[in-house]
Design an enzyme around this catalytic site. Sequence first.
Site, PDB file in Angstrom:
ATOM      1  CG  ASP A   1      -4.788 -59.267  -6.865  1.00 19.00           C
ATOM      2  OD1 ASP A   1      -4.889 -58.044  -6.727  1.00 19.00           O
ATOM      3  OD2 ASP A   1      -3.976 -59.967  -6.223  1.00 19.00           O
TER       4      ASP A   1
ATOM      5  NE  ARG B   1      -9.390 -49.808  -2.846  1.00 14.17           N
ATOM      6  CZ  ARG B   1      -8.591 -50.371  -1.953  1.00 14.17           C
ATOM      7  NH1 ARG B   1      -9.093 -50.893  -0.856  1.00 14.17           N
ATOM      8  NH2 ARG B   1      -7.298 -50.402  -2.134  1.00 14.17           N
TER       9      ARG B   1
ATOM     10  NE  ARG C   1      -3.553 -52.740  -7.660  1.00 12.04           N
ATOM     11  CZ  ARG C   1      -3.317 -52.783  -6.360  1.00 12.04           C
ATOM     12  NH1 ARG C   1      -3.758 -51.824  -5.580  1.00 12.04           N
ATOM     13  NH2 ARG C   1      -2.673 -53.792  -5.852  1.00 12.04           N
TER      14      ARG C   1
ATOM     15  NE  ARG D   1     -14.920 -52.905  -3.231  1.00 17.95           N
ATOM     16  CZ  ARG D   1     -14.202 -52.834  -2.122  1.00 17.95           C
ATOM     17  NH1 ARG D   1     -13.030 -53.411  -2.059  1.00 17.95           N
ATOM     18  NH2 ARG D   1     -14.649 -52.170  -1.095  1.00 17.95           N
TER      19      ARG D   1
ATOM     20  CE1 TYR E   1       0.919 -59.357  -0.697  1.00  9.57           C
ATOM     21  CE2 TYR E   1       2.257 -59.635  -2.663  1.00  9.57           C
ATOM     22  CZ  TYR E   1       1.596 -58.815  -1.766  1.00  9.57           C
ATOM     23  OH  TYR E   1       1.627 -57.461  -1.928  1.00  9.57           O
TER      24      TYR E   1
HETATM   25  O1  CP3 Z   1      -3.881 -52.145 -12.888  1.00 11.39           O
HETATM   26  C1  CP3 Z   1      -5.067 -52.521 -12.963  1.00 11.39           C
HETATM   27  O2  CP3 Z   1      -6.034 -51.731 -13.054  1.00 11.39           O
HETATM   28  C2  CP3 Z   1      -5.340 -54.005 -13.011  1.00 11.39           C
HETATM   29  C3  CP3 Z   1      -5.742 -54.627 -11.803  1.00 11.39           C
HETATM   30  C4  CP3 Z   1      -4.736 -55.033 -10.745  1.00 11.39           C
HETATM   31  C5  CP3 Z   1      -5.132 -55.224  -9.405  1.00 11.39           C
HETATM   32  N1  CP3 Z   1      -4.084 -55.745  -8.715  1.00 11.39           N
HETATM   33  C6  CP3 Z   1      -6.462 -54.937  -8.892  1.00 11.39           C
HETATM   34  C7  CP3 Z   1      -6.644 -54.751  -7.433  1.00 11.39           C
HETATM   35  C8  CP3 Z   1      -3.385 -55.389 -10.842  1.00 11.39           C
HETATM   36  C9  CP3 Z   1      -2.441 -55.317 -12.034  1.00 11.39           C
HETATM   37  C10 CP3 Z   1      -2.995 -55.856  -9.540  1.00 11.39           C
HETATM   38  C11 CP3 Z   1      -1.656 -56.369  -9.238  1.00 11.39           C
HETATM   39  C12 CP3 Z   1      -1.275 -56.613  -7.839  1.00 11.39           C
HETATM   40  N2  CP3 Z   1      -2.034 -57.152  -6.843  1.00 11.39           N
HETATM   41  C13 CP3 Z   1       0.028 -56.419  -7.336  1.00 11.39           C
HETATM   42  C14 CP3 Z   1       1.218 -55.953  -8.132  1.00 11.39           C
HETATM   43  C15 CP3 Z   1       1.179 -54.503  -8.367  1.00 11.39           C
HETATM   44  C16 CP3 Z   1       1.324 -53.662  -7.119  1.00 11.39           C
HETATM   45  O3  CP3 Z   1       0.377 -52.931  -6.829  1.00 11.39           O
HETATM   46  O4  CP3 Z   1       2.368 -53.748  -6.483  1.00 11.39           O
HETATM   47  C17 CP3 Z   1       0.006 -56.790  -5.974  1.00 11.39           C
HETATM   48  C18 CP3 Z   1       1.176 -56.722  -5.010  1.00 11.39           C
HETATM   49  C19 CP3 Z   1      -1.295 -57.266  -5.687  1.00 11.39           C
HETATM   50  C20 CP3 Z   1      -1.792 -57.820  -4.405  1.00 11.39           C
HETATM   51  C21 CP3 Z   1      -2.874 -57.007  -3.859  1.00 11.39           C
HETATM   52  N3  CP3 Z   1      -4.158 -56.981  -4.360  1.00 11.39           N
HETATM   53  C22 CP3 Z   1      -2.820 -56.112  -2.775  1.00 11.39           C
HETATM   54  C23 CP3 Z   1      -1.582 -55.827  -1.936  1.00 11.39           C
HETATM   55  C24 CP3 Z   1      -4.106 -55.562  -2.637  1.00 11.39           C
HETATM   56  C25 CP3 Z   1      -4.584 -54.631  -1.566  1.00 11.39           C
HETATM   57  C26 CP3 Z   1      -4.141 -53.268  -1.898  1.00 11.39           C
HETATM   58  C27 CP3 Z   1      -5.266 -52.303  -1.770  1.00 11.39           C
HETATM   59  O5  CP3 Z   1      -5.199 -51.297  -2.505  1.00 11.39           O
HETATM   60  O6  CP3 Z   1      -6.177 -52.532  -0.968  1.00 11.39           O
HETATM   61  C28 CP3 Z   1      -4.909 -56.084  -3.657  1.00 11.39           C
HETATM   62  C29 CP3 Z   1      -6.302 -55.746  -3.933  1.00 11.39           C
HETATM   63  C30 CP3 Z   1      -6.591 -55.099  -5.243  1.00 11.39           C
HETATM   64  N4  CP3 Z   1      -6.118 -55.534  -6.447  1.00 11.39           N
HETATM   65  C31 CP3 Z   1      -7.453 -53.978  -5.454  1.00 11.39           C
HETATM   66  C32 CP3 Z   1      -7.498 -53.769  -6.841  1.00 11.39           C
HETATM   67  C33 CP3 Z   1      -8.312 -52.769  -7.585  1.00 11.39           C
HETATM   68  C34 CP3 Z   1      -8.214 -53.233  -4.391  1.00 11.39           C
HETATM   69  C35 CP3 Z   1      -9.351 -54.148  -4.019  1.00 11.39           C
HETATM   70  C36 CP3 Z   1     -10.604 -53.456  -3.610  1.00 11.39           C
HETATM   71  O7  CP3 Z   1     -11.418 -53.145  -4.478  1.00 11.39           O
HETATM   72  O8  CP3 Z   1     -10.761 -53.295  -2.393  1.00 11.39           O
END
Ligand code: CP3
Length: 355
Positions: free
Chosen positions: A77, A31, A27, A40, A154
Amino acid sequence: MPPLQNDTFLRALLRQPTEYTPIWMMRQAGRYLPEYRATRARAGHFLALCKSPELATEVTLQPLERFPLDAAILFSDILTIPDAMGLGLYFAEGEGPKFERPVRDEKAILALSKPDVGTELAYVMDAVSSIRRALQGRVPLIGFSGSPWTLACYMVEGGGSDDFRRVKTLAYDRPDLMHHLLSVTADTVTDYLNAQIAAGAQAVQIFDTWGGALGHAAYREFSLSYMQRIISGLTREAEGRHVPVIVFTKNGGQWIEDIAAIGCDAIGLDWTTDLAVAKQKVGDKVALQGNFDPVALHAQPAAIEREVARILASYGQGHGHVFNLGHGIGQTVPPEHAAALVEAVHRLSRPYHAV
Ligand code: CP3
């Protein structure tokens, strides 16, 4: 394509000699970076950001402008796949991901079919090629997907869950349906990762975030076997190089010998595993990636440096370690602390690579 200027990350994944331990952060575009929040806001919301190749390229490069990271990761994602299957992904403010149409009964599960990733997920491949152009060979680009089990969590729960009650009940009551769901999803993940590799991804990571929620036997049946099937269907050579595959099962530290046997090049570890023990268990079979506790990034730089030193010492002398966090970086981490982490890893790891 311009030649790679820094292939340290790819060499480490293949356990080849490197001058220092490469680092990227799960990640890393997110944010905690004010520039990410600004992009964003311009996109309107997170999914719009993922679906715009231009803005996805912009945010992928943001952490690389700040820190000398050794790899970029596609901004997207894991839930793009169920979205393309028609489940209707949305993000409710402050609530994480949700699906309008979760798949919970026989009818919904049997109606699932493999989407055509080239059309339904074209925006992801466009982002991959756009990021490769923008990187100009600075560092390698990582592509990724969720594991079938993690995606199923999910898809069945309809969002996040504390206990995975619905998806586990389904797996125990109706393994036939669960296997159908996992099988369609695994075939989609294989196509999806191969399309990312064709578009320019130079390594791929399978995120099995919820594999560790399963019991010992259930993990093998419902998660590991599908990751093995995916790996056996992946393109392993592109642009004259091996394309390494990293498997990250969060909380999977007890199963690493089994994970090492499914054909991956590297295993991602969370912070609950001792790298010294892990290295002993896998020998020279696979590289290891990890495993700094992301919450510890809230501590002061001097404490971050001590923890980096401890992790590097636990892996010890030699190649085959990619430094990373044990899970994603949180939104409350000060960016200067991430800078201190990257700097400490590069500086303190050199002696471990001296021959
Ligand atoms: O690593 C990176 O920079 C690449 C981008 C990336 C995102 N999600 C961006 C994201 C990657 C590799 C993921 C994978 C992902 N997404 C996983 C597996 C890895 C992990 O974290 O366990 C999972 C379970 C998801 C599903 C997901 N997407 C969740 C549970 C959430 C909410 C979590 C949160 O922090 O709010 C997301 C949203 C998400 N995916 C964000 C980002 C940057 C936050 C979104 C925002 O900008 O509000």
